[in-house]
Design an enzyme around this catalytic site. Structure first.
Site, PDB file in Angstrom:
ATOM      1  N   SER A   1       0.842  -1.202   0.000  1.00 27.90           N
ATOM      2  CA  SER A   1       0.000   0.000   0.000  1.00 27.90           C
ATOM      3  C   SER A   1       0.872   1.244   0.000  1.00 27.90           C
ATOM      4  O   SER A   1       1.923   1.277   0.652  1.00 27.90           O
ATOM      5  CB  SER A   1      -0.902   0.011   1.248  1.00 27.90           C
ATOM      6  OG  SER A   1      -1.446   1.295   1.474  1.00 27.90           O
TER       7      SER A   1
ATOM      8  N   TYR B   1      -3.010  -0.950   9.934  1.00 25.86           N
ATOM      9  CA  TYR B   1      -3.014  -1.357   8.523  1.00 25.86           C
ATOM     10  C   TYR B   1      -1.676  -1.053   7.868  1.00 25.86           C
ATOM     11  O   TYR B   1      -1.093  -1.898   7.184  1.00 25.86           O
ATOM     12  CB  TYR B   1      -4.142  -0.629   7.790  1.00 25.86           C
ATOM     13  CG  TYR B   1      -4.150  -0.845   6.298  1.00 25.86           C
ATOM     14  CD1 TYR B   1      -4.632  -2.030   5.763  1.00 25.86           C
ATOM     15  CD2 TYR B   1      -3.673   0.130   5.425  1.00 25.86           C
ATOM     16  CE1 TYR B   1      -4.639  -2.237   4.385  1.00 25.86           C
ATOM     17  CE2 TYR B   1      -3.686  -0.052   4.060  1.00 25.86           C
ATOM     18  CZ  TYR B   1      -4.170  -1.244   3.541  1.00 25.86           C
ATOM     19  OH  TYR B   1      -4.172  -1.444   2.186  1.00 25.86           O
TER      20      TYR B   1
END
Length: 251
Positions: free
Chosen positions: A127, A140
């Site tokens: 990400s 996350y």
């Protein structure tokens, strides 16, 4: 004919990547927890198999049914947006099980065959939040940063066996289920601790506003995954999408 196994193909990046490989003549093993949810086009080069990356038995069964795998794409994972204080430890464990431990387990399942054949490519999806700190993404972001670090190191381990490893780093894609789900939870209220609720709403409003500029599409990510699979000169860490490329440069 080359065979690619992709995890998390029910929607989003995984589904788009499966179609991208199919369109280019590859045999695709598209996996997801519930194959009945598949909306992939019918093809004699497509197999849809159940695979839960948090279940070792499920991984082993899918890999055995797939046969020799030339490329593994670890795309499956879960998103999370909350203050650290509001993230239960059960959620922390679940995020790391899906986003990191599942990646490791799936890699371990395909590596013996790749090593015996002295060829193969492993592509993990991270990400762009790993490029700079962002609020409410601590857990996350930590799980995805670990995926990037894992891939960079394992690429060095596997090179002598003729196996490449790369990590694709997508930018923000507001049209994905992740963003929609988070917005829905905020709208219902009570998702964030009371002390963070106002801050969370302001942060998501800023994210929505930024989404009107350059963002990442599922097609951007599919193209990056395909490049990582087919281009031996591809960098180990490959940003996908205009915003991801900008962030990777520190902009």
């Amino acid at each position: 004919m080359n065979t690619v196994l992709i995890t998390g193909c029910s929607t989003g990046f995984g589904r788009e990547a499966a179609i991208h490989f199919l369109d280019r003549g590859w045999t695709v093993v598209a996996t997801m927890r519930d194959p009945a949810a598949s909306t992939l086009p019918i093809s004699d080069r497509l197999r849809v198999l159940p695979l839960d990356v948090t279940d070792a038995g499920s991984i082993a069964l899918a890999v055995s049914k797939a046969g020799p795998i030339d490329v593994l794409v670890n795309n499956a994972g879960i998103g999370w947006l909350n203050a650290l204080e509001g993230t239960p430890m059960t959620a922390v464990h679940g995020i790391f099980e899906a986003n990191l431990f599942g990646v490791i387990a799936t890699m371990q399942a395909v590596l013996p065959g790749m090593r015996d054949r002295r060829s193969g490519v492993i592509i993990n999806v991270s990400s762009s939040s790993t490029y700079k700190p962002l609020p409410l993404l601590s857990v996350y972001r930590a799980s995805k940063a670990a995926v990037t670090a894992l891939t960079e190191s394992v690429a060095l381990e596997l090179a002598e066996f003729g196996i490449r490893a790369a990590v694709v780093v997508p930018g923000m894609a507001p049209s994905t289920n992740f963003a929609t789900d988070i917005l829905g939870r905020i709208a219902k209220g009570g998702w964030f601790p009371d002390a963070y609720e106002g801050f969370a709403r302001q942060t998501m409003a800023m994210m929505e506003q930024s989404a009107t500029g350059e963002i990442t599409t599922a097609q951007d990510v599919a193209e990056a995954i395909f490049r990582a699979a087919t281009d031996a000169a591809c960098p180990v860490v490959l940003p996908a999408g205009a915003d991801a490329v900008s962030w990777s440069k520190g902009d």
